[in-house]
Design a protein around this motif. Structure first.
Motif, short mmCIF file in Angstrom:
data_model
loop_
_atom_site.label_atom_id
_atom_site.label_comp_id
_atom_site.label_asym_id
_atom_site.label_seq_id
_atom_site.Cartn_x
_atom_site.Cartn_y
_atom_site.Cartn_z
N LEU A 234 -22.30 1.22 1.43
CA LEU A 234 -21.12 0.72 2.15
C LEU A 234 -20.15 0.03 1.20
O LEU A 234 -18.92 0.19 1.32
N LEU A 235 -20.69 -0.72 0.24
CA LEU A 235 -19.82 -1.43 -0.70
C LEU A 235 -19.11 -0.47 -1.65
O LEU A 235 -17.99 -0.73 -2.08
N LEU A 236 -19.75 0.65 -1.97
CA LEU A 236 -19.07 1.64 -2.79
C LEU A 236 -17.86 2.23 -2.06
O LEU A 236 -16.81 2.47 -2.66
N LEU A 237 -18.02 2.46 -0.76
CA LEU A 237 -16.89 2.93 0.05
C LEU A 237 -15.78 1.88 0.06
O LEU A 237 -14.60 2.20 -0.06
N PHE A 238 -16.18 0.61 0.22
CA PHE A 238 -15.21 -0.48 0.23
C PHE A 238 -14.51 -0.59 -1.12
O PHE A 238 -13.30 -0.81 -1.19
N ALA A 239 -15.27 -0.42 -2.20
CA ALA A 239 -14.68 -0.47 -3.54
C ALA A 239 -13.68 0.67 -3.73
O ALA A 239 -12.63 0.50 -4.36
N GLY A 240 -14.01 1.83 -3.17
CA GLY A 240 -13.08 2.95 -3.23
C GLY A 240 -11.78 2.64 -2.50
O GLY A 240 -10.68 2.98 -2.97
N TYR A 241 -11.90 1.96 -1.35
CA TYR A 241 -10.71 1.54 -0.61
C TYR A 241 -9.88 0.56 -1.44
O TYR A 241 -8.65 0.67 -1.52
N LEU A 242 -10.53 -0.42 -2.07
CA LEU A 242 -9.81 -1.39 -2.89
C LEU A 242 -9.10 -0.71 -4.05
O LEU A 242 -7.96 -1.04 -4.38
N LEU A 243 -9.79 0.25 -4.66
CA LEU A 243 -9.20 0.98 -5.78
C LEU A 243 -7.96 1.75 -5.34
O LEU A 243 -6.90 1.68 -5.98
N ALA A 244 -8.08 2.48 -4.23
CA ALA A 244 -6.95 3.27 -3.73
C ALA A 244 -5.80 2.38 -3.31
O ALA A 244 -4.63 2.64 -3.64
N PHE A 245 -6.08 1.29 -2.58
CA PHE A 245 -5.02 0.40 -2.10
C PHE A 245 -4.39 -0.36 -3.26
O PHE A 245 -3.18 -0.61 -3.26
N GLY A 246 -5.20 -0.74 -4.25
CA GLY A 246 -4.65 -1.43 -5.41
C GLY A 246 -3.69 -0.56 -6.19
O GLY A 246 -2.62 -1.00 -6.62
N LEU A 247 -4.05 0.72 -6.40
CA LEU A 247 -3.16 1.66 -7.07
C LEU A 247 -1.88 1.86 -6.27
O LEU A 247 -0.77 1.96 -6.83
N HIS A 248 -2.02 1.91 -4.94
CA HIS A 248 -0.86 2.07 -4.07
C HIS A 248 0.10 0.87 -4.20
O HIS A 248 1.32 1.05 -4.27
#
Length: 237
Positions: A184-198
């Protein structure tokens, strides 16, 4: 959901440190060290709250592109730290109890209450500061009330699991727990990565190109997936 899972996982890791130390003190007849343990916990919580307050205060002072750069940078740092912690714990979890008990015994042998408090302080403060960083990233662009409720529920469950671990009254499968929360945290980290780049893209730091953002996401995410799914190396006898 991200905030709740983060607090549950990080909070349980902190509770686990406290539980291991307290169980060791109880088992060795050194319950007189409990005071130092709780002093370390209190100091770690105070530091974590200060870091969290500083992050939210800094974010509130910024506007426009500066705010987006700050939030995007914090999200990328949080994503990187979260992924590193997941992979690190995957390889070190089986040695965690032995290492903490070893440091606790060393503090007892030295007769140092400060040393005993530091064993707990370092473990809890690390998780607390990481939680503050992750929570700041988690609440951006989400419903604050839902994030708060999720965080409180996660904290309550984490403390409860830590207490059960200390009492030894419940057999918690740590491997299953960490594997499930890590996914679950890997999915959350992926969200943070995508939103941070955005966010950095909107601030003009990165090109406003979906191809560039997708490429950056893949480059940053691929090493994490490799290290997470590879088999841990066998420990030499």
């Amino acid at each position: 959901m991200g905030a709740g899972v983060v607090v549950l996982r990080e909070g349980f890791e902190a509770s686990l440190v406290v539980g291991i130390v307290c169980a060791f003190l109880d088992r060795t007849g050194r319950r007189d060290g409990f005071g130092a343990v709780w002093a370390g916990v209190a100091a770690a919580l105070a530091l974590s709250l200060l870091v969290g307050a500083a992050l939210f205060a800094a974010g509130a002072e910024l506007e426009g592109s500066s705010e987006k750069v700050f939030e995007g940078t914090v999200m990328l740092v949080a994503a990187g730290l979260l992924k590193w912690r997941i992979c690190w714990l995957r390889g070190r979890a089986r040695f965690l109890k032995k290492e903490i008990e070893g440091r606790t015994q060393a503090a007892l042998d030295a007769g140092s209450a400060v040393g005993l408090a530091l064993v707990v302080f370092i473990g809890v403060a690390r998780e607390g500061v990481e939680t503050a960083l992750f929570l700041f990233s988690a609440v951006e662009g989400t419903n604050t009330i839902i994030s708060l409720i999720g965080s409180l529920v996660g904290a309550a469950v984490a403390v409860g699991l830590g207490y059960l671990f200390y009492r030894g009254s419940h057999r918690l499968n740590l491997r299953t727990f960490f594997n499930a929360t890590s996914a679950l945290l890997l999915l959350f980290a992926g969200y943070l990565l995508a939103f941070g780049l955005h966010e950095l893209s909107e601030a003009g730091v990165l090109p406003e190109s979906e191809a560039v953002l997708v490429g950056a996401f893949v480059v940053l995410a691929a090493p994490t997936l490799y290290f997470f799914f590879r088999k841990p190396r066998a420990v030499a006898a």
